[in-house]
Design an enzyme around this catalytic site. Sequence first.
Site, short mmCIF file in Angstrom:
data_model
loop_
_atom_site.label_atom_id
_atom_site.label_comp_id
_atom_site.label_asym_id
_atom_site.label_seq_id
_atom_site.Cartn_x
_atom_site.Cartn_y
_atom_site.Cartn_z
N HIS A 166 0.74 -1.27 0.01
CA HIS A 166 -0.03 0.16 -0.11
C HIS A 166 0.69 1.38 0.04
O HIS A 166 0.33 2.50 -0.29
CB HIS A 166 -0.92 0.09 1.09
CG HIS A 166 -2.32 0.84 1.07
ND1 HIS A 166 -2.50 1.61 0.17
CD2 HIS A 166 -3.32 0.11 1.33
CE1 HIS A 166 -3.72 2.15 0.15
NE2 HIS A 166 -4.26 1.10 0.80
N ASP A 385 -10.99 -9.42 -18.55
CA ASP A 385 -11.07 -10.84 -19.25
C ASP A 385 -9.71 -11.13 -19.74
O ASP A 385 -9.06 -10.32 -20.51
CB ASP A 385 -12.15 -10.44 -20.10
CG ASP A 385 -12.51 -11.97 -21.01
OD1 ASP A 385 -11.57 -12.74 -21.01
OD2 ASP A 385 -13.55 -12.07 -21.56
#
Length: 444
Positions: A166, A385
């Site tokens: 992070h 995808d």
Amino acid sequence: MADVVVISNTIVRPESYNDESGRVKIHLTPWDLFFLRAEYPQRGLLFPQPDPETNLISQLKSSLSVALKIFYPFAGRLVKVENEDDGTASFYIDCDGSGVKFVHASAKTVSVSDVLGPADSIVPDFLNRFFPANGVKSCEGISESLIAFQLTELKDGVFIGFGYNHMVADGSSFWNFFNTWSEICSTGFDRRNFSPLLLRGWFLDGIDYPIRIPISETEIPNQIVVTSSSLQEKVFLITSRNISVLKSKANGEVDSDDRKISSLQAISAHMWRSIIRNSDLNPEEVIHCKLLMDMRRRLKPPLEKECFGNVVGFATATTTVGEMLNSGLGWAALQINKTVGSQTNEEFREFAENWVKKPKIPNHVAVSNSIIVASSPWFNVYGNDFGWGKPIAVRAGPGNTSDGKLIVYPGIEEGNIEIQTCLSSLVLEKLSSDEEFLKHACVV
């Protein structure tokens, strides 16, 4: 039930990395350093089974290598410099092309339906083994890769789990990277078809860098391990229709022309009130609702939405149990709205200016009686995808998991929102049968 076998554990490096091409050094801001002791956030996507003819691992690794050439900070390492003259330490990201961890695993006894679970079920514990960075903290980015992946092949599908540092990036930057990787994999686009990475390239005037932190603040303290066996997770769905109802109700209860409750604020208020109502707390106890916010467009001058880095702030609404339960949805949503509105450019800068005078790294242990709303329903999660179909579901993995942590995603159907909710088993059980809560939510 889940017999997870690791087939390979490799490092994927950026395509055609040339160490002499000029290594970028990224200095860290107070908001980056704030996450020094935080665990890697972890997320995962469940996909349908690829065609057996698909050379799955080869395609993923080669396209990941291309994506890392674009998003090169992820392929670097954290560097710690100890300043002997004053007993402090400094950190920066060295974009040295060291590469990222890629685990290939198999769990052929597990099906897609096992991951999803039956209706009204908790998130299964075995899912934790589908993630590659369990327990890894940001400060370990000195030796650990700054982003890690695990592809687990199931009986009738695949699960791609990932964890990231992070200090290097926030959710917005991570999903931009993931969207690019999936597009490269599915279309075969060369990296030259993508715009160069836009680095944050921003630092506060008047603050010298690298920022110096007392060495004691950079070490991980010995902590008493508190068992989380009583914590369970469920994924709740709020449909677009119920979102509209909650938003309309909240705004109808707010007597203010200059404040408009957003969909996420209304949903957060509904979750907050419902959780508190089922927590058996005393009326005088203080409670909090914390939201992680993207600050890019709030800064002056604003940063581009696509800029890479960690640019998040915390907005915290505070009240008491009694005041919460004696007030309506609109009142709770207004408290959230006000604290979100208070996160201005000036507030953000003031925090940084004060922080560097006396750096303090939090241990990221959850504050009692708090809910934390993380992630975003606007991230492009279901558009990923890789060439064998869009995701079936998204799940959060271990990493800063705590009582009251709410991970928000877009729903698989446009306009819906899903919230992976971590609570004590007793509170979660009550919430799952709370008729008032279930008017606007259901278990996935």
